[in-house]
Design a protein around this motif. Structure first.
Motif, PDB file in Angstrom:
ATOM      1  N   ALA A 168     -51.703   1.839  35.495  1.00  0.00           N
ATOM      2  CA  ALA A 168     -51.086   1.618  36.801  1.00  0.00           C
ATOM      3  C   ALA A 168     -49.692   2.219  36.763  1.00  0.00           C
ATOM      4  CB  ALA A 168     -51.023   0.132  37.138  1.00  0.00           C
ATOM      5  N   ARG A 169     -49.250   2.745  37.893  1.00  0.00           N
ATOM      6  CA  ARG A 169     -47.943   3.406  37.932  1.00  0.00           C
ATOM      7  C   ARG A 169     -47.421   3.389  39.367  1.00  0.00           C
ATOM      8  NH1 ARG A 169     -51.947   7.175  37.524  1.00  0.00           N
ATOM      9  NH2 ARG A 169     -51.974   8.914  39.012  1.00  0.00           N
ATOM     10  N   PRO A 170     -46.092   3.520  39.517  1.00  0.00           N
ATOM     11  CA  PRO A 170     -45.527   3.575  40.871  1.00  0.00           C
ATOM     12  C   PRO A 170     -46.110   4.748  41.653  1.00  0.00           C
ATOM     13  CG  PRO A 170     -43.802   3.235  39.242  1.00  0.00           C
ATOM     14  CD  PRO A 170     -45.046   3.566  38.477  1.00  0.00           C
ATOM     15  N   CYS A 171     -46.264   4.528  42.951  1.00  0.00           N
ATOM     16  CA  CYS A 171     -46.812   5.561  43.825  1.00  0.00           C
ATOM     17  C   CYS A 171     -46.201   5.370  45.200  1.00  0.00           C
ATOM     18  CB  CYS A 171     -48.331   5.457  43.888  1.00  0.00           C
ATOM     19  SG  CYS A 171     -49.122   6.644  44.991  1.00  0.00           S
ATOM     20  N   GLY A 172     -45.237   6.229  45.562  1.00  0.00           N
ATOM     21  CA  GLY A 172     -44.564   6.076  46.837  1.00  0.00           C
ATOM     22  C   GLY A 172     -43.842   4.746  46.888  1.00  0.00           C
ATOM     23  N   ASP A 173     -44.125   3.979  47.926  1.00  0.00           N
ATOM     24  CA  ASP A 173     -43.516   2.662  48.074  1.00  0.00           C
ATOM     25  C   ASP A 173     -44.359   1.557  47.446  1.00  0.00           C
ATOM     26  OD1 ASP A 173     -41.301   3.587  49.361  1.00  0.00           O
ATOM     27  OD2 ASP A 173     -42.092   3.244  51.377  1.00  0.00           O
ATOM     28  N   GLY A 174     -45.364   1.934  46.678  1.00  0.00           N
ATOM     29  CA  GLY A 174     -46.246   0.922  46.114  1.00  0.00           C
ATOM     30  C   GLY A 174     -46.634   1.236  44.692  1.00  0.00           C
ATOM     31  N   VAL A 175     -47.895   0.947  44.369  1.00  0.00           N
ATOM     32  CA  VAL A 175     -48.396   1.123  43.016  1.00  0.00           C
ATOM     33  C   VAL A 175     -49.824   1.638  43.102  1.00  0.00           C
ATOM     34  CG1 VAL A 175     -49.195  -1.271  42.890  1.00  0.00           C
ATOM     35  CG2 VAL A 175     -48.733  -0.031  40.778  1.00  0.00           C
ATOM     36  N   ARG A 176     -50.188   2.467  42.133  1.00  0.00           N
ATOM     37  CA  ARG A 176     -51.543   3.003  42.075  1.00  0.00           C
ATOM     38  C   ARG A 176     -52.215   2.473  40.822  1.00  0.00           C
ATOM     39  NH1 ARG A 176     -54.024   9.029  42.688  1.00  0.00           N
ATOM     40  NH2 ARG A 176     -55.624   8.885  41.055  1.00  0.00           N
ATOM     41  N   ALA A 177     -53.398   1.908  40.978  1.00  0.00           N
ATOM     42  CA  ALA A 177     -54.199   1.425  39.864  1.00  0.00           C
ATOM     43  C   ALA A 177     -55.320   2.418  39.594  1.00  0.00           C
ATOM     44  CB  ALA A 177     -54.780   0.056  40.187  1.00  0.00           C
ATOM     45  N   ASP A 178     -55.425   2.879  38.363  1.00  0.00           N
ATOM     46  CA  ASP A 178     -56.504   3.775  37.965  1.00  0.00           C
ATOM     47  C   ASP A 178     -57.516   2.993  37.135  1.00  0.00           C
ATOM     48  OD1 ASP A 178     -55.350   6.101  39.125  1.00  0.00           O
ATOM     49  OD2 ASP A 178     -53.999   6.269  37.407  1.00  0.00           O
ATOM     50  N   PHE A 179     -58.790   3.158  37.445  1.00  0.00           N
ATOM     51  CA  PHE A 179     -59.845   2.426  36.781  1.00  0.00           C
ATOM     52  C   PHE A 179     -60.633   3.328  35.834  1.00  0.00           C
ATOM     53  CE2 PHE A 179     -59.139   0.409  40.953  1.00  0.00           C
ATOM     54  CZ  PHE A 179     -58.665  -0.816  40.503  1.00  0.00           C
ATOM     55  N   THR A 180     -61.298   2.721  34.887  1.00  0.00           N
ATOM     56  CA  THR A 180     -62.001   3.497  33.855  1.00  0.00           C
ATOM     57  C   THR A 180     -63.200   4.247  34.409  1.00  0.00           C
ATOM     58  OG1 THR A 180     -63.283   1.531  33.235  1.00  0.00           O
ATOM     59  CG2 THR A 180     -61.259   1.975  31.986  1.00  0.00           C
ATOM     60  N   ASP A 181     -63.663   3.906  35.628  1.00  0.00           N
ATOM     61  CA  ASP A 181     -64.780   4.646  36.216  1.00  0.00           C
ATOM     62  C   ASP A 181     -64.317   5.891  36.955  1.00  0.00           C
ATOM     63  OD1 ASP A 181     -63.613   3.612  38.486  1.00  0.00           O
ATOM     64  OD2 ASP A 181     -65.416   2.619  39.244  1.00  0.00           O
ATOM     65  N   GLY A 182     -63.019   6.193  36.875  1.00  0.00           N
ATOM     66  CA  GLY A 182     -62.486   7.388  37.511  1.00  0.00           C
ATOM     67  C   GLY A 182     -61.962   7.183  38.909  1.00  0.00           C
ATOM     68  N   THR A 183     -62.125   5.999  39.469  1.00  0.00           N
ATOM     69  CA  THR A 183     -61.618   5.716  40.805  1.00  0.00           C
ATOM     70  C   THR A 183     -60.207   5.139  40.711  1.00  0.00           C
ATOM     71  OG1 THR A 183     -62.537   3.473  40.849  1.00  0.00           O
ATOM     72  CG2 THR A 183     -63.950   5.278  41.639  1.00  0.00           C
ATOM     73  N   SER A 184     -59.569   4.990  41.850  1.00  0.00           N
ATOM     74  CA  SER A 184     -58.226   4.427  41.893  1.00  0.00           C
ATOM     75  C   SER A 184     -58.046   3.655  43.189  1.00  0.00           C
ATOM     76  CB  SER A 184     -57.159   5.523  41.782  1.00  0.00           C
ATOM     77  OG  SER A 184     -57.251   6.413  42.875  1.00  0.00           O
ATOM     78  N   ALA A 185     -56.993   2.872  43.244  1.00  0.00           N
ATOM     79  CA  ALA A 185     -56.667   2.108  44.443  1.00  0.00           C
ATOM     80  C   ALA A 185     -55.155   2.030  44.548  1.00  0.00           C
ATOM     81  CB  ALA A 185     -57.264   0.707  44.383  1.00  0.00           C
ATOM     82  N   GLU A 186     -54.655   2.034  45.788  1.00  0.00           N
ATOM     83  CA  GLU A 186     -53.220   1.916  46.022  1.00  0.00           C
ATOM     84  C   GLU A 186     -52.927   0.635  46.783  1.00  0.00           C
ATOM     85  OE1 GLU A 186     -51.537   5.367  47.828  1.00  0.00           O
ATOM     86  OE2 GLU A 186     -52.319   6.734  46.290  1.00  0.00           O
ATOM     87  N   ALA A 187     -51.819   0.021  46.439  1.00  0.00           N
ATOM     88  CA  ALA A 187     -51.380  -1.206  47.101  1.00  0.00           C
ATOM     89  C   ALA A 187     -49.870  -1.269  46.985  1.00  0.00           C
ATOM     90  CB  ALA A 187     -52.034  -2.430  46.473  1.00  0.00           C
ATOM     91  N   HIS A 188     -49.279  -2.235  47.637  1.00  0.00           N
ATOM     92  CA  HIS A 188     -47.838  -2.393  47.541  1.00  0.00           C
ATOM     93  C   HIS A 188     -47.434  -3.370  46.458  1.00  0.00           C
ATOM     94  CE1 HIS A 188     -46.580   0.262  50.718  1.00  0.00           C
ATOM     95  NE2 HIS A 188     -47.571  -0.200  51.459  1.00  0.00           N
ATOM     96  N   LEU A 189     -48.419  -4.038  45.877  1.00  0.00           N
ATOM     97  CA  LEU A 189     -48.167  -4.950  44.767  1.00  0.00           C
ATOM     98  C   LEU A 189     -49.443  -5.065  43.955  1.00  0.00           C
ATOM     99  CD1 LEU A 189     -46.409  -7.129  43.314  1.00  0.00           C
ATOM    100  CD2 LEU A 189     -47.327  -8.786  44.960  1.00  0.00           C
TER     101      LEU A 189
END
Length: 432
Positions: A168-189
């Motif tokens: 997981a790492r900062p992304c814009g005004d939020g955070v990006r979670a990277d998953f082991t299946d190659g997908t990702s999700a963005e949220a503000h927390l």
């Protein structure tokens, strides 16, 4: 996310303590009788769908946030594990979420502690009752998972399976979670509710401490067709000559039990996996051979003994948060089962975190308030759990000293005032 890197609480739909929107900049969405606003400024990614994850999601809904839960396994843990107790302080917190466990498990109002010779060492109240008259409740772990998951889904929480956090790492005004299946999700927390071996904790701090092995193993089961002359719902604990043993008689006649064989050296995972139920049964028969009480009868009446696991805790985790990520539950402060507080602390965390995010302007300040309100309490409980467990596995000389000292120690512990700070805790209605 407002004008900078925080969730702008003033821009969200505000909610009362039952989660009903009372105004705000975004149109609310209703799920059942719960209503909250949805926008990119209030999305929260929760890692882990055990106990802490669904409870945190429901608490965040009450606070006007939009949680999504990501679980690493590809299914729920239905039918997995033994049992646990939700103490009165945990039930009080669940009550604030309109969650009631009365339909599952059994009340556990009393605790009775004996030596391996059958001598009564102490008998005392198990936390009293809640403000609404409920006693501490013992239930199968899988039933608690099911109740929390089903209620979260009923309220509109999205749970995605097969999403194991890689990074997981900062992304814009939020955070990006990277998953082991190659997908990702963005949220503000992002909230790490991923348990003892939390990946989120390692992302927050690559030098975070590893769980501490406590020199005990766990196994247990559910004995059938065995009638014991004991009161249903009383937790019986036995400091045996060679192994600690606990059991409860369920009102339906089954006997729920656990055992804590001592192991000075932490077993490798493969060694534990090699201990089949039959091998556990043989070992437990040997360990309990010299003890008074029903342990041998209970073990022999158990069709399937739960595969064993090692006991750990986390005495202190230096880093709980950044301005975009935070830990809850066992990911932040795992306690030995001897504390009897693991599930209850996770529920308290969820409510306190949600109310900090609701009441404290700016996410970074809200997360700091959450840590300030929680760290001292939970670390004190973790330490008490370690002390409780330290009496369970001792050598012959220390056993003699322990059995002589335990009545005095337990009489002090049984005094209601001595434990009020644990059981009488109430999550504050507002946080400033």
């Amino acid at each position: 996310m407002g004008s900078s890197e925080s969730i702008d609480n003033n821009a969200m739909a505000r909610t009362d303590l039952r989660g009903v929107a009372i105004g705000g900049a975004y149109p609310p969405v209703r799920h059942g009788h719960f209503m909250y606003s949805v926008s990119m400024t209030n999305t929260v990614a929760i890692i882990g769908a055990g106990i802490a994850g669904p409870v945190t999601a429901m608490a965040l809904q009450q606070a006007g946030l939009h949680p999504v839960v990501y679980e690493g396994h590809d299914r729920m843990a239905d039918g997995v594990g033994a049992f646990l107790t939700v103490a009165t302080n945990g039930l009080e917190a669940l009550h604030l979420l309109d969650l009631d466990l009365a339909g599952v498990g059994m009340e556990t109002r009393r605790m009775r502690i004996c030596s391996g010779t059958g001598k009564l060492l102490a008998e005392f109240d198990n936390g009293g009752v809640t403000s609404f008259g409920a006693a501490s409740r013992t239930l199968r772990r899988a039933d608690l998972y099911r109740v929390l998951r089903d209620e979260a889904l009923r309220r509109g929480v999205r749970i995605e399976y097969g999403k194991r956090l890689a990074d997981a790492r900062p992304c814009g005004d939020g955070v990006r979670a990277d998953f082991t299946d190659g997908t990702s999700a963005e949220a503000h927390l992002l909230i790490g509710a991923d348990g003892l071996h939390s990946r989120t904790r390692a992302v927050l701090d690559p030098h975070a401490p590893e769980p501490r092995y406590l020199g005990l193993l766990n196994t247990g089961g559910f004995a059938k067709g065995l009638r014991l002359d004991v009161e249903p719902g009383t937790a019986h604990f036995v400091f045996g000559a060679r192994c600690f043993f606990g059991y409860l008689a369920h009102p339906d006649g089954d006997v729920w039990w656990f055992a804590n064989p001592g192991r000075r050296t932490e077993p490798a995972p493969g060694d534990l996996a090699a201990l089949t139920p039959d091998r556990w049964r043989d070992e437990l028969r040997t360990l309990f051979a010299a003890d008074a009480g029903p342990a041998l009868r209970i073990v022999d009446a158990t069709e399937e003994i739960v595969r064993g696991w090692s006991t750990y805790d986390l005495p202190t985790v230096p880093t709980w948060r950044t301005d975009r990520m935070v830990l809850v539950g066992d990911a932040a402060h795992a306690a030995s089962p001897s504390s009897g507080q693991g599930a209850s602390m996770a529920v308290e965390d969820a409510l306190v975190l949600a109310r900090c995010l609701r009441d404290v302007p700016g996410t970074a300040d809200a997360l700091a308030a959450y840590e300030r309100l929680r760290r001292g309490r939970v670390e004190r409980i973790v330490e008490q759990g370690r002390r409780n467990g330290s009496y369970k596995s001792v050598g012959p000389v220390r056993r003699m000293l322990r059995d002589a000292a335990l009545p005095v120690i337990l009489r002090a512990a049984s005094r209601r005032d001595n434990q009020r700070w644990i059981y009488d805790y109430r999550v504050p209605e507002t946080v400033r």
